[in-house]
Design an enzyme around this catalytic site. Sequence first.
Site, PDB file in Angstrom:
ATOM      1  N   GLY A  58     -23.913  89.059   3.315  1.00  0.00           N
ATOM      2  CA  GLY A  58     -25.074  88.529   4.017  1.00  0.00           C
ATOM      3  C   GLY A  58     -26.207  89.540   3.978  1.00  0.00           C
ATOM      4  CB  ILE A  59     -29.522  89.875   5.663  1.00  0.00           C
ATOM      5  CG1 ILE A  59     -29.996  88.596   4.944  1.00  0.00           C
ATOM      6  CG2 ILE A  59     -30.633  90.931   5.615  1.00  0.00           C
ATOM      7  CD1 ILE A  59     -31.327  88.048   5.433  1.00  0.00           C
ATOM      8  CG  HIS A  60     -25.178  94.351   3.557  1.00  0.00           C
ATOM      9  ND1 HIS A  60     -25.127  95.630   3.092  1.00  0.00           N
ATOM     10  CD2 HIS A  60     -25.341  93.547   2.484  1.00  0.00           C
ATOM     11  CE1 HIS A  60     -25.255  95.608   1.771  1.00  0.00           C
ATOM     12  NE2 HIS A  60     -25.385  94.364   1.381  1.00  0.00           N
ATOM     13  CB  ALA A  61     -26.924  98.179   7.213  1.00  0.00           C
TER      14      ALA A  61
END
Lengths: 85, 541
Positions: free
Chosen positions: A13-16
């Site tokens: 997903g939209i990770h760090a």
Amino acid sequence: MKQFHFTVQDELGIHARPAGLLAKEAKLYKSKITITKNDRTVEATKLMMIMSLGVKKGEEVVVSVEGEDEEKAFEAMETFFKENL
Amino acid sequence: MEQFKGKSIFHKIAIGKIFYYEKNQFTVKRSKIDNFEQEMERFENAKKIALEQLQGLYEKALKEVGEANAAIFEVHMMMVEDDDYNDSICNIMKEQQLNAEYAVATTGDNFAQMFAQMDDDYMKARAADVKDISERLIAVLSGTSADMGKMAEPVILVAEDLAPSETVQMDKSKLLGFITKLGSSNSHTAILAKTMSIPAIIGVEIQKDWNGKLCIIDGYNGLITIEPEDDYLKEMTEKMEEEERQKQLLKELKGKETVTIDGKTIHLYANIGGVGDTASALQNGAEGIGLFRSEFLYLEQDHYPTEEEQFQAYKTVAENMAGKKVIIRTLDIGADKQVDYFNMDKEENPAMGYRAIRICLDRIDIFKTQLRALLRASAFGNISIMFPMIISVHEVLRIKEILQEVKMELKGQGFVYKEVEIGIMIETPASVFLSDELAKEVDFFSIGTNDLTQYTLAIDRQNPKLDSIYDAHHPAVLRSIQMVVDNGHKNGIWVGICGELGADTSLTETFLRMGIDELSVSPSFVLEVRKTVRDLDLSHS
């Protein structure tokens, strides 16, 4: 104002890390850039807020760009999402 | 000796002293400030230093553990500069007139909580990152160092939890493994352990008084042992050394052919004693199963294993080996392997008594059940059948008769089977002397060196007093092997060794020169034997 829809392909997903890169990228433009998931909208320049959306693989977000350099910013955002997410 | 269980991150063994790591416990004081601008400047300075530190850690990590693991420090830098994070800190200082340390601690807690409450394991784990950067800022503000203590000797690190900034500062050459109470498979500690190929166990109730004590991490079973007893320590040390040797060999030899420098190829198979051993045979690069001891089916139960039970076991192995040769030896009990429900009489001399094929040819019902199961399983892979303890041509002819009967029965009942190769064990002097005639009746010979040595030298291998003269290198044994190879080849069949001698690398060259076609050894010896073969050059004598 310009908008596009994007379905996240990245496994995490939209990770760090991409969230961080996105915030950096968004800061380069004068336009106000926001990301909306469901009915929550956050500013694209804010790393922790983007992360707090918890966008997972296969989920859709709406990216909105509004401001004097919105043409350029819109294009840059589209490219960024396609390449990184 | 005390043992604890946890979740294992990396399958490996580590042995070493424990270093118990405790974070500096920052007790953050809450104090009023008079001058906001001054406090803001203090915070901005601390931020600058923290960012410099993080940049340093990023570069160190990049060099040591690669881009993927280093990226987290980039994220940390971005977090330190995050607008909301900074706004929140600034607000607390300005509106509540409170000190920077307190503002950072409160903000850090709030953001960490936000992540901890998300319904996504990855994001939950990010709470640790927020705490990590906050602690770093507080450490700079309060003038303490967040650095990890220097470790003099390689240690197993025990900690409540480890932040990436802590793990990256550690001297990697001094790290044998991790044990933590917290953390998840997604945590940086876990990822780092995998990258470094060191064992890590998480979810353990750690104790402070472990510091300095000897510990064993068994990453295969998620087990840690504090102050191990000598026997266990010795066992695990050997396992670890074996592991290391195998790893080296695997690197060099996995998937390579077993061929000498001058081009002679030999089949290198594994001996297994149960279905579960198949995995280790494959992992170690065995080209097939040269001896599958079917006794385990009989020894592990309190009744005669049914045809179905046997069929399932043979089929599983055949399927797992996916077309590679699987040589299954029929029941070989008696002598040192006794089974209660067979109700066998006590014998004066069991090694020379009622055992193996002698039982099978006497109790045809038991034998036929096994043959039926073997033939049925043959449809699912590449099975060969091997018979133990043969002393005469007559026995082989009788076996072939029974096998034929079983085939007819199966055919009549509509079962499918393949035409399997059949072979015999050469483990009695009688079979050695008759090998020219026996070779005409079978497809292969496999020499069982343990019994062959015992019978050739008339030395009971169970008698410890005779250990010093029980010599498998005895010229009589070696001459027997040569004779068997020659007689086999004259009749166009292949000859292998499946006894312990097969793994004796001091004899590998001798065997190859004798013309041995196959060696079957314990899975853990496969690669070592392969290495020996690959280093041989038979063109020079």
